[in-house]
Enzyme design. Sequence first.
Site, PDB file in Angstrom:
ATOM      1  N   LYS A  53       0.372  -0.533   3.897  1.00 49.56           N
ATOM      2  CA  LYS A  53      -0.887  -0.431   3.195  1.00 49.56           C
ATOM      3  C   LYS A  53      -1.765  -1.323   3.993  1.00 49.56           C
ATOM      4  CE  LYS A  53      -0.858   2.137  -0.460  1.00 49.56           C
ATOM      5  NZ  LYS A  53      -1.736   3.099  -0.899  1.00 49.56           N
ATOM      6  N   GLU A  85       6.291  10.598  -1.740  1.00 50.35           N
ATOM      7  CA  GLU A  85       6.451   9.177  -1.914  1.00 50.35           C
ATOM      8  C   GLU A  85       6.868   9.004  -3.594  1.00 50.35           C
ATOM      9  OE1 GLU A  85       2.618   7.855  -0.678  1.00 50.35           O
ATOM     10  OE2 GLU A  85       1.440   8.682  -2.639  1.00 50.35           O
ATOM     11  N   GLU A 133      -3.717   7.748   6.251  1.00 53.79           N
ATOM     12  CA  GLU A 133      -3.955   8.423   4.936  1.00 53.79           C
ATOM     13  C   GLU A 133      -5.480   7.740   4.717  1.00 53.79           C
ATOM     14  OE1 GLU A 133      -1.063   8.173   2.384  1.00 53.79           O
ATOM     15  OE2 GLU A 133      -2.291   8.392   0.771  1.00 53.79           O
ATOM     16  N   ASP A 144      -6.457  11.832   0.743  1.00 53.82           N
ATOM     17  CA  ASP A 144      -5.942  11.388  -0.564  1.00 53.82           C
ATOM     18  C   ASP A 144      -6.918  11.206  -1.648  1.00 53.82           C
ATOM     19  OD1 ASP A 144      -4.522  10.360  -2.830  1.00 53.82           O
ATOM     20  OD2 ASP A 144      -4.184   8.729  -1.757  1.00 53.82           O
ATOM     21  N   LYS A 160      -1.356  14.786  -5.212  1.00 51.75           N
ATOM     22  CA  LYS A 160      -1.208  13.860  -6.735  1.00 51.75           C
ATOM     23  C   LYS A 160      -1.249  14.893  -7.753  1.00 51.75           C
ATOM     24  CE  LYS A 160      -1.966   9.523  -4.323  1.00 51.75           C
ATOM     25  NZ  LYS A 160      -2.593   8.353  -4.202  1.00 51.75           N
ATOM     26  N   ASP A 214      -1.935   3.759   5.231  1.00 52.17           N
ATOM     27  CA  ASP A 214      -3.075   4.098   4.136  1.00 52.17           C
ATOM     28  C   ASP A 214      -3.922   3.110   4.141  1.00 52.17           C
ATOM     29  OD1 ASP A 214      -4.343   5.429   1.972  1.00 52.17           O
ATOM     30  OD2 ASP A 214      -2.700   5.111   0.665  1.00 52.17           O
ATOM     31  N   LYS A 249       5.273   3.794   4.598  1.00 56.83           N
ATOM     32  CA  LYS A 249       3.828   3.945   4.649  1.00 56.83           C
ATOM     33  C   LYS A 249       3.343   2.467   4.403  1.00 56.83           C
ATOM     34  CE  LYS A 249       0.748   5.540   0.728  1.00 56.83           C
ATOM     35  NZ  LYS A 249       0.330   6.701   0.181  1.00 56.83           N
ATOM     36  N   HIS A 285       1.667  -6.102  -4.945  1.00 59.33           N
ATOM     37  CA  HIS A 285       1.567  -4.641  -4.066  1.00 59.33           C
ATOM     38  C   HIS A 285       0.000  -4.852  -3.554  1.00 59.33           C
ATOM     39  CE1 HIS A 285       3.311  -0.647  -2.960  1.00 59.33           C
ATOM     40  NE2 HIS A 285       2.334  -0.174  -3.422  1.00 59.33           N
TER      41      HIS A 285
HETATM   42  C1  MUC Z   1      -2.231   5.792  -2.518  1.00 64.98           C
HETATM   43  O1  MUC Z   1      -3.247   5.423  -2.405  1.00 64.98           O
HETATM   44  O2  MUC Z   1      -1.691   6.451  -1.831  1.00 64.98           O
HETATM   45  C2  MUC Z   1       0.646   5.605  -3.392  1.00 64.98           C
HETATM   46  C3  MUC Z   1       1.883   4.896  -2.746  1.00 64.98           C
HETATM   47  C4  MUC Z   1       1.419   3.538  -2.897  1.00 64.98           C
HETATM   48  O3  MUC Z   1       2.198   2.567  -2.553  1.00 64.98           O
HETATM   49  O4  MUC Z   1       0.013   3.296  -3.295  1.00 64.98           O
HETATM   50  C5  MUC Z   1      -0.211   4.615  -3.875  1.00 64.98           C
HETATM   51  C6  MUC Z   1      -1.493   4.836  -3.837  1.00 64.98           C
HETATM   52 MG    MG Z   2      -3.244   6.894  -0.679  1.00 69.93          MG
END
Ligand code: MUC
Ligand code: MG
Length: 382
Positions: free
Chosen positions: A167, A325, A222, A247, A271, A196, A165, A20
């Site tokens: 990354k 999520e 994000e 976040d 969160k 994000d 989402k 990931h």
């Molecule tokens: C985050 O920063 O949001 C949430 C979903 C994901 O894949 O990582 C987290 C962390």
């Molecule tokens: Mg995040």
Amino acid sequence: MTRIDHIETLILDIPTIRGHVLSMATMRVQSAVLVRVRFSDGSEGLGEGTTIGGLTYGPESPESIRSAIDTYIAPALTGRDADDVNGAIHLMDKLVRGNRIAKAAVEIALWDGLGRRLGVPVSRLFGGAVTERMPVAWTLASGNSATDIDEALQAIEARRHNIFKLKIGKRSVREDIAHVARIKEAVGDRAAIRVDVNTAWSLHDARWGLRGLQEVGCELVEQPVPARDRAALAELTQGYEIAVMADEALNGPEDALAVTAGRAADVLAIKVAQSGGLKRASEVVAIGQAAGLGLYAGTMLETGLGTAAALQLFATVETLRWGTEMFGPLLLTDEILAEPIRYADFCVEVPKGTGIGVTLDPDKVAFYRRDGGPRLKTVAGE
Ligand code: MUC
Ligand code: MG
């Protein structure tokens, strides 16, 4: 009076189904801290406090969460009235600065125990669920556009997710925009695309980034810039059409107040762990609602246990316009719940039953507990 008799913790190391890849770390294992509280009437409560990527994401690690509970929180709470969850929250806040995830883990176990003793789900303790299911996003973070596209198309086909989402933030802004554009083009109107950045961009990068992202059809970004830089978040929120979500900038109600007062986000990623528990997360919800902001239920990639606890709270929120999520269990190679959380029709279902609504599979817990075998290597900062 039922009393808190004993609080115990353990760390589980569970491999992820693939690397990931986040801007600050690549996760191959998720390390979850589980809490079990035993009460004097024989009842029990379970909680979870989990973070992401060791210490690369935030100031708490699995090890610090566990030691804060074992060394400071458990001795202070032992012997207290089990039903007085608010009293426990106040005492934890008084005796322990920060350490929100550790507090959240214990608080969840107290709500779970209270719900079980009363024979009601935790959602009832927060006023009652308004829904049984919520839209659930998936994070595309394999580090490779073609793999991400395959993953997205399979999820759409299986009617599992149609919100993705991505990354980004590890590569250059230009490469990231091209990556987002490829994925948006592949899914077309069948799915929503969000990103994000996990704080990786400077304000200057972010100005280019947000312009590029909105041009390729990305609907939300994000935490593009560092958590402390609320002024930069505010400039981006007010300067671009794309929605900006906070976040890392949101650690509990005080931050939520500052972010909303500074108009530093369009959407709050709420969160439970980062807020410091279900109660504090509900306060963040209230602040976001009062400010008229968008609300989104965020995750720390918890196992089914922490995910179930969060679902109990978020099921009580009428205004979760950006969905959730809550997919943590799906990223892990194995299930630690006796009965997994169900995902169907692009939604996650709120577990039914008392407390947080789930029970553990003891064999799985025994298998993955860190002190029961060799520690799996967590790859961070790759
Ligand atoms: C985050 O920063 O949001 C949430 C979903 C994901 O894949 O990582 C987290 C962390
Ligand atoms: Mg995040």
